[in-house]
Design a protein around this motif. Structure first.
Motif, mmCIF file in Angstrom:
data_model
loop_
_atom_site.group_PDB
_atom_site.id
_atom_site.type_symbol
_atom_site.label_atom_id
_atom_site.label_comp_id
_atom_site.label_asym_id
_atom_site.label_seq_id
_atom_site.Cartn_x
_atom_site.Cartn_y
_atom_site.Cartn_z
ATOM 1 N N SER A 125 6.874 7.585 -1.642
ATOM 2 C CA SER A 125 5.416 6.685 -1.150
ATOM 3 C C SER A 125 5.676 6.547 0.229
ATOM 4 O O SER A 125 6.801 5.599 0.671
ATOM 5 C CB SER A 125 4.843 6.407 -1.845
ATOM 6 O OG SER A 125 4.254 5.739 -1.119
ATOM 7 N N LYS A 180 0.941 1.111 -4.060
ATOM 8 C CA LYS A 180 0.887 -0.124 -3.097
ATOM 9 C C LYS A 180 0.808 -0.555 -1.971
ATOM 10 O O LYS A 180 2.064 0.022 -1.778
ATOM 11 C CB LYS A 180 1.805 -1.593 -4.687
ATOM 12 C CG LYS A 180 1.246 -2.518 -4.364
ATOM 13 C CD LYS A 180 2.650 -3.558 -4.637
ATOM 14 C CE LYS A 180 2.188 -4.686 -5.013
ATOM 15 N NZ LYS A 180 2.444 -5.577 -5.732
ATOM 16 N N SER A 181 -0.109 -0.955 -1.243
ATOM 17 C CA SER A 181 0.227 -1.382 -0.199
ATOM 18 C C SER A 181 -0.467 -2.940 -0.034
ATOM 19 O O SER A 181 -1.075 -3.290 -0.323
ATOM 20 C CB SER A 181 -0.193 -0.626 1.073
ATOM 21 O OG SER A 181 -0.827 -0.810 2.354
ATOM 22 N N THR A 182 0.818 -3.395 0.908
ATOM 23 C CA THR A 182 0.272 -5.147 1.188
ATOM 24 C C THR A 182 -0.211 -5.573 0.393
ATOM 25 O O THR A 182 -0.976 -6.956 0.342
ATOM 26 C CB THR A 182 -0.280 -5.510 2.958
ATOM 27 O OG1 THR A 182 -1.700 -4.663 2.453
ATOM 28 C CG2 THR A 182 0.509 -4.614 3.557
ATOM 29 N N THR A 216 -2.536 6.456 7.045
ATOM 30 C CA THR A 216 -1.871 5.779 7.318
ATOM 31 C C THR A 216 -3.778 4.634 6.900
ATOM 32 O O THR A 216 -4.577 4.107 7.186
ATOM 33 C CB THR A 216 -2.272 5.761 8.582
ATOM 34 O OG1 THR A 216 -1.562 6.954 9.411
ATOM 35 C CG2 THR A 216 -1.701 4.429 9.459
ATOM 36 N N MET A 217 -2.416 3.464 6.024
ATOM 37 C CA MET A 217 -3.202 2.293 6.432
ATOM 38 C C MET A 217 -3.441 1.336 7.256
ATOM 39 O O MET A 217 -2.368 1.205 7.840
ATOM 40 C CB MET A 217 -1.982 2.077 5.235
ATOM 41 C CG MET A 217 -1.910 2.098 3.752
ATOM 42 S SD MET A 217 -3.730 2.739 2.809
ATOM 43 C CE MET A 217 -4.924 1.701 2.318
ATOM 44 N N TYR A 246 4.364 4.001 1.684
ATOM 45 C CA TYR A 246 4.410 2.523 0.993
ATOM 46 C C TYR A 246 5.021 1.800 0.026
ATOM 47 O O TYR A 246 4.130 0.822 -0.419
ATOM 48 C CB TYR A 246 2.744 2.147 1.475
ATOM 49 C CG TYR A 246 1.869 2.527 2.216
ATOM 50 C CD1 TYR A 246 1.992 2.358 3.460
ATOM 51 C CD2 TYR A 246 1.449 3.979 2.361
ATOM 52 C CE1 TYR A 246 1.100 2.961 4.579
ATOM 53 C CE2 TYR A 246 0.655 4.882 3.454
ATOM 54 C CZ TYR A 246 1.066 4.186 4.842
ATOM 55 O OH TYR A 246 0.245 5.058 5.515
#
Length: 507
Positions: free
Chosen positions: A445, A472-474, A504-505, A447
């Motif tokens: 991934s 998981k992102s930030t 895109t996060m 992210y």
């Protein structure tokens, strides 16, 4: 013969009782006006030293609250001693508490809740500027006289910087609305009041507290370790509720950003209905200048959720809540299908071009959400709610959709979250014929750590299949979910994979 306090305040009737005392309607003989008098009652079993400390704190905090002069705060007039105990004399406001309004009316419209939130935020700002932290913001301490909201009961407030006098072994505040740092017996700060404000607004718009658990210990564990229960009705309030209910006070949304988002949500309101004839339901004695208007639009019909969210129950272990992934099941069949062509039909989805993305593959349309941008299948209906979005195919005879959901940060890894969900779904009647087909704890991934699960089930007699990826992102976990009837699985996987490649996060 009515009891008289300090040879001046004649007690007439009990207006309410709570954990820290009773509130009386009383008459001030000196000024010939009605007032509210709070009788401070202490928990049983305290020794003399603890009683003395609590009384000292009550006197000190009543004096600090008396410094506050704001239309959104119930004014403290006096604090007196009778029978060796403190009694707090306040302005009498004849109005229902927010808790009673919620009990009678159910979920309140988001715009009305936003306006209430603005009044309370303004009141808390005035208190914090004076060095006073409320420590017990909750629906029962919010009064709703006509056109505004008023915050009452600073009786357990603490003056910032003062020595803390605490109850031995007792929790000060209401567990369902208590900030995590207070639950850990850490010092309450203005950020703690903002958490409690978020929990109060959550309860107003959802008609339930953010952590619905069967007992106080379950609530406390959830406050410390779980994310709030999923929002269903918050609509434009979702971003501010997510921001105020962040567990880390350093990361919690501040008053300026909260005010901006609340104003936006309040302005999204429909025109309020005309006021009914006759006297208003609430009457305020000794009125102050009105604050921002609390609009009361006519009740909206319940939002029809096309994909009911089935959330397996949380698992408790050593006061730690293990978060379980929420899985969406597609249930509507053909009742909402437009009958217009196939998935390439021109779009009814309310999409806009995501920033920085100028093209998407043929058969897709760019979509910009509050937390992400992606290529969504063209012609699919997009239904956003806060950070979450569901996309459903409108083609007649086809049962399928995609969902993007914010899960929070409660579990330790994507694999752990999905593993917990699998265990729950195997025994959940909401997933008939559940069969796990694959489970990969280590999926590449962009992210960071990600996991993916694929399973089959039967819904409304239709054999179905789902694939869900958790990543998981930030510091926050999200999931992307595909659900479809078995007959259209192969082509549906292409939509799912294209969505993930283009994701895109941005939040």
């Amino acid at each position: 013969m009515p009891q008289t306090i300090a040879a001046r305040y004649e007690l007439l009737e009990v207006l309410g009782r709570g954990g820290m005392g009773a509130v009386w309607r009383a008459r001030d003989r000196t000024l010939d006006r009605e007032v509210a008098v709070k009788e401070v009652l202490l928990p049983q079993g305290l020794d003399d030293a603890a009683v003395e400390r609590l009384y000292a704190r009550t006197f000190r905090e009543a004096r600090s609250a008396a410094r506050l002069d704001h239309p959104g705060i119930v004014t403290v007039y006096d604090v007196v001693e009778e029978d060796g105990r403190p009694w707090i004399v306040m302005r009498l406001v004849r109005a229902e508490g927010l808790d009673r309004v919620i009990a009678r009316e159910g979920p309140l419209p988001p715009a009305r809740v936003a306006a209430i939130g603005l009044d309370l935020l303004d009141a808390l700002g005035a208190a914090h500027a004076a060095g006073v932290v409320h420590r017990d913001v909750k629906p029962g301490n919010v009064l709703l006289p006509p056109g505004r909201a008023v915050l009452t009961d600073f009786g357990i407030a603490t003056v910032a910087g003062d020595e803390t006098l605490t109850q031995a072994g007792a929790i000060v505040g209401s567990p369902a609305y208590l900030a995590p740092e207070q639950a850990r017996y850490q010092k309450a700060t203005p950020a703690s009041d903002l958490w409690s404000l978020g929990a109060t607004l959550y309860a107003a718009v959802e008609a339930r507290p953010p952590f619905g658990r069967p007992d106080v210990w379950g609530v406390m564990a959830a406050v410390l370790s779980d994310d709030p229960d999923p929002l269903r009705l918050a609509g434009p309030l979702a971003p501010v509720l997510h921001g105020l209910l962040r567990k880390d006070p350093e990361q919690r949304m501040g008053p300026e950003e909260a005010g901006r988002l609340l104003r936006r949500a309040a302005q999204a309101a429909p025109e309020p209905a005309a006021a009914p004839a006759g006297p208003p339901h609430n009457v305020t004695l000794d009125p102050r200048p009105a604050g921002p208007t609390v609009a009361t639009p006519p009740p909206s019909p319940p939002r029809r959720v096309p994909w009911p969210l089935l959330v397996p129950a949380g698992i408790f272990a050593a006061a730690l809540v293990v978060a379980v992934v929420a899985v969406v099941l597609f249930t509507n069949g053909d009742e909402n299908r437009s009958g217009r062509g196939g998935p390439g039909t021109s779009s009814s989805a309310p999409s806009t071009s995501p920033s920085g993305r100028t093209s998407v593959p043929d058969g897709y349309t760019p979509y910009k959400g509050s937390a992400f941008t992606a290529a969504a299948p063209e012609g699919w209906k997009a239904e956003p709610e806060g950070d979450d979005v569901t996309f459903t195919d409108q083609t007649k005879g086809v049962v399928r959709g995609l969902a993007f959901q914010r899960l929070g940060s409660s579990f330790q890894s994507p694999g752990d979250g999905l593993a917990s969900a699998i265990g729950q779904m195997k025994n959940d009647p909401g997933y008939p014929d559940f069969t796990q087909e694959s489970f990969d704890r280590n999926v590449p991934s962009t992210y960071g750590p990600a996991a993916e699960l694929q399973f089959t089930f039967t819904k409304n007699g239709t054999p179905s299949r789902a694939r869900v990826r958790v990543f998981k992102s930030t510091g926050v976990f999200y999931q992307v979910l595909l659900v479809t009837d078995q007959a259209h699985w192969d082509e549906s996987v292409t939509y799912y994979e294209t969505f993930l490649r283009s994701l895109t996060m941005t939040g």
